[in-house]
Enzyme design. Structure first.
Site: not given
Length: 157
Positions: A7, A70, A142
């Site tokens: 992420d 992501e 996260d």
């Protein structure tokens, strides 16, 4: 198969490493998760170096066959450019180690885990916990997001 979920961010890069045992029907196991954090008082260049260095350690430690990043969802913010630059450092580091990379936008990750692309954060977290058979939620958020990305990589293989 070992999958590293990421992420991206500048201050905090979430990561999650899962192992999927294809011989056991695709059983997924959490190996590691956490964040790469950088100090806000340092220059962006120094922070990028720190992100690359810490990601190299993760890659050498876990030897992932696949990284799932992501995809950056564009929105107007004062940190947009910094996050995109940090993401570039992540992608370059993964490429240097020859780790295959796939990318998914947040909506597709939510869809893969919950069945709908507009799921709330707690719904995604519940799905991560269910898939990895966890009693407690992975922290911080996260890291949980990175694990969601890693699981999506497995589901979409």
């Amino acid at each position: 198969m070992r999958i590293l979920g990421i992420d991206p961010g500048l201050a905090r890069v979430g990561y999650g490493v899962i192992e999927v045992e294809e011989r056991r029907g695709g059983a997924q196991q959490l190996l590691d998760c956490g964040i790469i954090s950088t100090e806000p008082g340092r220059s962006e260049g120094e922070r990028m170096v720190e992100i690359a260095r810490d990601l190299r350690v993760l890659i050498r430690t876990w030897k992932p066959q696949l990284a799932v990043v992501e995809k950056f969802f564009f929105y107007r913010s004062s940190t947009t450019i910094s996050v995109v630059q940090a993401r570039g450092v992540l992608m370059m580091t993964l490429a240097r180690f020859g780790v295959a990379v796939v990318e998914f936008p947040p909506m597709q990750i939510k869809q893969a885990l919950t069945g709908h692309g507009h799921a709330q954060k707690d719904e995604v977290l519940e799905a991560v916990m269910r898939e990895l058979n966890l009693d407690t939620p992975p922290r911080p958020d996260d890291a949980a997001d990175a694990l969601a990305a890693a699981l999506t990589g497995w589901f979409q293989r």
